[in-house]
Scaffold this motif. Structure first.
Motif, PDB file in Angstrom:
ATOM      1  N   GLN A  98      -8.445 -30.104 -35.203  1.00 46.71           N
ATOM      2  CA  GLN A  98      -9.719 -30.050 -35.938  1.00 46.71           C
ATOM      3  C   GLN A  98      -9.491 -30.325 -37.420  1.00 46.71           C
ATOM      4  O   GLN A  98     -10.224 -31.083 -38.044  1.00 46.71           O
ATOM      5  CB  GLN A  98     -10.362 -28.657 -35.787  1.00 46.71           C
ATOM      6  N   LYS A  99      -8.468 -29.699 -37.957  1.00 43.99           N
ATOM      7  CA  LYS A  99      -8.117 -29.846 -39.374  1.00 43.99           C
ATOM      8  C   LYS A  99      -7.877 -31.315 -39.701  1.00 43.99           C
ATOM      9  O   LYS A  99      -8.354 -31.824 -40.715  1.00 43.99           O
ATOM     10  CB  LYS A  99      -6.834 -29.042 -39.639  1.00 43.99           C
ATOM     11  N   SER A 147      -5.419 -26.554 -31.157  1.00 44.70           N
ATOM     12  CA  SER A 147      -6.787 -27.040 -31.292  1.00 44.70           C
ATOM     13  C   SER A 147      -7.234 -26.979 -32.760  1.00 44.70           C
ATOM     14  O   SER A 147      -7.838 -27.923 -33.275  1.00 44.70           O
ATOM     15  CB  SER A 147      -7.674 -26.192 -30.372  1.00 44.70           C
ATOM     16  N   ASP A 148      -6.896 -25.892 -33.448  1.00 44.72           N
ATOM     17  CA  ASP A 148      -7.235 -25.781 -34.883  1.00 44.72           C
ATOM     18  C   ASP A 148      -6.549 -26.884 -35.690  1.00 44.72           C
ATOM     19  O   ASP A 148      -7.138 -27.460 -36.595  1.00 44.72           O
ATOM     20  CB  ASP A 148      -6.784 -24.413 -35.437  1.00 44.72           C
ATOM     21  N   LYS A 180      -9.176 -33.833 -38.373  1.00 45.63           N
ATOM     22  CA  LYS A 180     -10.410 -34.641 -38.302  1.00 45.63           C
ATOM     23  C   LYS A 180     -11.265 -34.482 -39.544  1.00 45.63           C
ATOM     24  O   LYS A 180     -12.162 -35.281 -39.788  1.00 45.63           O
ATOM     25  CB  LYS A 180     -11.209 -34.219 -37.060  1.00 45.63           C
ATOM     26  N   GLN A 181     -11.005 -33.384 -40.307  1.00 44.45           N
ATOM     27  CA  GLN A 181     -11.901 -33.133 -41.452  1.00 44.45           C
ATOM     28  C   GLN A 181     -11.596 -34.063 -42.620  1.00 44.45           C
ATOM     29  O   GLN A 181     -10.478 -34.485 -42.796  1.00 44.45           O
ATOM     30  CB  GLN A 181     -11.769 -31.667 -41.911  1.00 44.45           C
TER      31      GLN A 181
END
Ligand SMILES: *Cc1c(COP(=O)(O)O)cnc(C)c1O
Length: 356
Positions: free
Chosen positions: A352-353, A348-349, A355-356
């Motif tokens: 997220q990374k 999940s991390d 998407k940044q």
């Protein structure tokens, strides 16, 4: 100086097993090991192993363990073979049964040891493409061959054939030996063992490594007609007539006796597999329908090789096969619930990374 002698040396790329890291704190999901301990009776037995058991050679033919397996599977002892891990059973079977000029058939994506044994023993082989659904299609195994080997469930896809599909493959290949490698059968697939009374040319191979949490012991077995089993004995006795040591044999017998424990652990692995599958699907992963103790996962928006490295940096080991047809996938063994939560939160991390 010529180095002509080098021409006579075998040229082969060996099978590469998932790494075995030292050090604690690693979440190890790269070798399809069982996350739970073997049956409680195994520890008790090992604590009591006296030196007298080790002073003598083991039983030549593993008779005690064969009898226990025969009882457990409702077979005659003459239909049971035991050896040091199913890898050794398979190596002996390749040597004993695949002696034709025609190619041995196996799926294009499967256990990567099969082509290694073919090369080691000089056996011609042909990889049969999987369907676009990554499934094995029995109708693709009808061409002339010197043998067939199918992993069921297949690895690393985890997809299982049902017994009617195995029956279809064997009935179309009565002119050669068909081996079904059931290393992962304990996690929900149906064994084809009952077909051995119907087909003299069918060999079923299983292991204590995965379902029974005994990968470190090296204990595997095969079930087949007495004719096939006696060929395995012949090959074994032409190579090393004491293949299963006394301790492994005794541990195997104890492990077979603790059936309720074994089934309880398998149900636990299956429940975790289903929970983690659902969580990964929610995160946008595509998964094959695994009947094994691992998942084969891919995600349209990310590189499997990059996710592998990211997980590795966080102390989580999974398996990546870099062949073109598998390089978009990772194979993730099912660990304990806590280990899988660690894996899911790292994935999940990573997303997220991105998407940044
Ligand atoms: C793990 C595995 C084996 C080997 O198991 P051992 O009994 O530990 O040698 C054989 N076939 C497949 C498909 C496997 O994944």
């Amino acid at each position: 100086m010529t180095q002509k002698w080098k021409e006579n040396i075998i040229k082969i790329k060996p099978y590469k097993a998932g790494e075995q890291p030292k050090g604690d704190g690693v979440i190890k999901l790269n070798a399809n090991e069982n996350p739970y301990p073997p049956a409680p009776g195994v520890g008790a037995l090992l604590r009591g192993v006296g030196s007298d058991r080790l002073r003598r050679y083991p039983q030549i033919d593993g008779a005690e363990l064969r009898r226990a397996l025969a009882r457990e599977y409702g077979l005659d002892s003459a239909s049971v073979f035991v050896s040091n891990g199913s890898d050794e059973v398979l190596a002996l079977a390749f040597r004993g049964f695949f002696n034709s000029d025609k190619p041995v058939l196996f799926p294009s994506i499967t256990y990567s040891f099969y082509p290694v044994w073919c090369e080691l023993f000089g056996i011609p082989f042909r990889r049969v493409a999987l369907g676009p659904d990554l499934r094995i299609h029995p109708c693709d195994y009808r061409s002339e061959n010197g043998g067939v080997i199918i992993a069921n469930p297949n690895a690393p896809t985890g997809i299982a054939l049902d017994i009617s599909e195995i029956d279809e493959i064997v009935s179309a290949n009565t002119g050669s030996v068909v081996i079904v490698d059931e290393a992962y059968v304990d996690f929900g697939a149906r064994s084809s063992v009952e077909l051995i009374s119907k087909y003299e040319n069918l060999l079923i191979v299983q292991t204590f490594s995965k379902g029974r949490s005994l990968a470190g012991l090296r204990l595997g077995m095969a079930f087949g007609s007495p004719e096939l089993i006696s060929v395995l004995d012949t090959v074994k006795n032409s190579f090393n007539s004491y293949p299963v040591d006394s301790i492994a044999s005794a541990v195997g017998v104890v492990s077979l006796g603790e059936k309720a424990y074994f089934e309880m652990r398998a149900r636990q692995v299956i429940a975790t597999r289903e929970r983690v599958s659902a969580a990964l699907r929610k995160m946008g992963f595509s998964l094959t329908d695994s009947a094994a103790n691992f998942l084969f996962i891919t995600h349209a928006d990310l590189s499997a090789a990059e996710l592998l490295e990211y997980l590795r940096a966080r102390g989580i080991l999974v398996r990546h096969f870099s062949a073109p047809e598998t390089e978009r996938y990772l194979r993730v063994s099912i660990g304990t619930d806590a280990e899988m939560d660690g894996f899911l939160s790292a994935v999940s991390d990573f997303l997220q990374k991105g998407k940044q």
